[in-house]
Enzyme design. Structure first.
Site, mmCIF file in Angstrom:
data_model
loop_
_atom_site.group_PDB
_atom_site.id
_atom_site.type_symbol
_atom_site.label_atom_id
_atom_site.label_comp_id
_atom_site.label_asym_id
_atom_site.label_seq_id
_atom_site.Cartn_x
_atom_site.Cartn_y
_atom_site.Cartn_z
ATOM 1 N N TYR A 169 0.641 -1.058 -0.119
ATOM 2 C CA TYR A 169 -0.411 0.191 0.071
ATOM 3 C C TYR A 169 0.699 0.927 -0.131
ATOM 4 C CZ TYR A 169 -3.583 2.737 1.744
ATOM 5 O OH TYR A 169 -4.197 3.829 1.393
ATOM 6 N N LYS A 179 1.271 3.790 -2.980
ATOM 7 C CA LYS A 179 0.633 5.380 -2.219
ATOM 8 C C LYS A 179 1.840 5.890 -2.787
ATOM 9 C CE LYS A 179 -3.558 4.558 -1.706
ATOM 10 N NZ LYS A 179 -4.630 5.151 -2.610
#
Ligand code: NAD
Length: 260
Positions: free
Chosen positions: A155, A159
């Site tokens: 993640y 991002k």
């Protein structure tokens, strides 16, 4: 906005994406909803937004991990609405585990849905935005695009990558009245966050209550979850002419988390 704009919001059947879709429809924009969920509930949401705001609301079941589905979604949206003015890359998933136990398929899925999908959607809408001479692309990154937390390797990587792509595309289209920005929320209490509470409790060896108090809101100085309507309002502002000079940015909406 002088004329009704048309927007695609990926991952808008719940949480932040739905909040942004609500804000857009409320401002008179036509919206393409996308995401998974109970079909009857999605249809109810679609009809509610149309009837409440007097706009067109379409739904695409496209899977953001599949480039073919993405091309079809954008093609259908253009055919139904005429053109796409605004793209919000919001679809996302999460998995919480130490990297040496992180399942390969979760890594691949997070990179595909949280990062590569935005490459494919952007590539599909940009030619028309360029010929129209106007466009807005808004990428939902995260505070985890700016800083890391343990156990979220895929993640955090996706991002951070989203911020790199945001800056790059912003530079490529800067002279064409197209802005590209990333919103970086702190913790918002959506299904994505609710689902990671038990796994975070397990990975850190603490209770679920402690996860909310110390892991999530502990680092968020306001000690409050960010609200989806706050993110909808910011996305709407980024679509306005007043935001024409805001491009290539990463805008934290995180209750002060990344100020520390
Ligand atoms: P959510 O789980 O409520 O919503 C995610 C949406 O994405 C849903 O509509 C879901 O159906 C859709 N989706 C998931 N996989 C998909 C796929 N393969 N194809 C199409 N749609 C798919 O989550 P949320 O919290 O609203 O998250 C939205 C975005 O905001 C994500 O990119 C997330 O990383 C980001 N974000 C969330 C938080 C938070 O605290 N909730 C914080 C920062 C950033």
């Amino acid at each position: 906005m002088s004329q009704a704009k048309n927007a695609i919001v990926t991952g808008s059947t719940s949480g932040i994406g739905l909040g942004i879709a609500e804000a857009f429809a409320g401002a008179g924009m036509n919206v393409v909803l996308n995401g998974f969920g109970d079909q009857a509930e999605i249809e109810q949401t679609r009809v509610r937004l149309e009837e409440t705001h007097g706009v067109k609301v379409l739904y695409s079941a496209a899977d953001m991990s599949k480039p073919g589905d993405i091309a079809e979604m954008v093609g259908n949206a253009k055919a139904a609405l005429g053109r796409i003015d605004v793209l919000v890359n919001n679809a996302g998933i999460q998995h919480v585990a130490p990297i040496d136990e992180f399942p390969d398929e979760k890594w691949d899925a997070i990179i595909a849905i949280n990062l590569s999908s935005a490459f494919h959607t952007t590539k599909a809408v940009l030619p028309d935005m360029k010929s129209q001479g106007w466009g807005r692309i808004i990428n939902l990154a995260s505070a985890h695009g700016l800083v890391a937390s343990p156990f979220k390797s895929a993640y955090v990587a996706a991002k951070h990558g989203m911020l790199g792509m945001t800056k790059t595309v912003a530079l490529e289209v800067a002279e064409q009245n197209i802005t590209v920005n990333a919103i970086c929320p702190g913790y918002v209490l959506t299904p994505l966050v609710e689902k990671q509470i038990p796994d975070t409790a397990k990975a850190r060896g603490i209770s679920e209550e402690e996860v909310i108090k110390t892991v999530m809101l502990g680092g968020q100085p306001t000690k409050k979850f960010v609200q989806t309507d706050e993110l909808g309002a910011l996305a709407l502002f980024l679509c306005s002419d007043a935001a024409a000079s805001i491009t290539g940015t990463a805008l934290p909406v995180d209750g002060g988390w990344t100020a520390q």
